[in-house]
Design a protein around this motif. Structure first.
Motif, PDB file in Angstrom:
ATOM      1  N   MET A   9       9.083   3.379   4.314  1.00 15.12           N
ATOM      2  CA  MET A   9       8.771   2.915   3.048  1.00 15.12           C
ATOM      3  C   MET A   9      10.498   2.644   2.556  1.00 15.12           C
ATOM      4  O   MET A   9      11.735   3.163   3.046  1.00 15.12           O
ATOM      5  N   GLU A  11      11.930   2.519  -0.664  1.00 13.27           N
ATOM      6  CA  GLU A  11      12.266   3.511  -1.711  1.00 13.27           C
ATOM      7  C   GLU A  11      12.737   4.653  -1.421  1.00 13.27           C
ATOM      8  O   GLU A  11      12.369   5.200  -0.143  1.00 13.27           O
ATOM      9  N   ILE A  14       8.698   8.464  -3.329  1.00 14.02           N
ATOM     10  CA  ILE A  14       7.583   7.930  -3.643  1.00 14.02           C
ATOM     11  C   ILE A  14       6.421   9.027  -4.087  1.00 14.02           C
ATOM     12  O   ILE A  14       6.594  10.098  -3.709  1.00 14.02           O
ATOM     13  N   GLU A  18       1.193   6.661  -5.318  1.00 11.51           N
ATOM     14  CA  GLU A  18       1.593   5.459  -4.740  1.00 11.51           C
ATOM     15  C   GLU A  18       1.422   5.702  -3.217  1.00 11.51           C
ATOM     16  O   GLU A  18       1.184   4.599  -2.607  1.00 11.51           O
ATOM     17  N   ARG A  22      -0.708   2.857  -0.855  1.00  8.57           N
ATOM     18  CA  ARG A  22      -0.128   2.224   0.699  1.00  8.57           C
ATOM     19  C   ARG A  22      -0.795   2.458   1.857  1.00  8.57           C
ATOM     20  O   ARG A  22      -0.544   1.731   2.744  1.00  8.57           O
TER      21      ARG A  22
END
Length: 72
Positions: A9, A11, A14, A18, A22
């Protein structure tokens, strides 16, 4: 599957919702919580009220420095 999504990821944090979106397949909430508990116990993620963050660092030089107790 969940570990790969968390590792790749972009970010820093998370949310569980979310993460579920994903994942390529639908994962049972209870199963996902078990997976996250395992990853937290193995020091790969940090799981807080704000979300989940990948914290494992595969750098061998860092591991050696930590093992020797080298002061930086």
């Amino acid at each position: 599957m969940a570990e790969k999504v968390l590792k790749e990821m972009n970010e820093s944090i998370i949310s569980i919702a979310e993460l579920k979106r994903r994942l390529p397949k639908q994962v049972n909430h209870y199963t996902l919580k078990k997976i996250l508990a395992y990853l937290e116990e193995s020091n790969k993620i940090a799981w807080t009220a704000k979300g989940i963050s990948w914290i494992q660092n595969p750098n061998n030089n860092l591991r050696k420095a930590i093992a020797k107790g080298l002061e930086l």
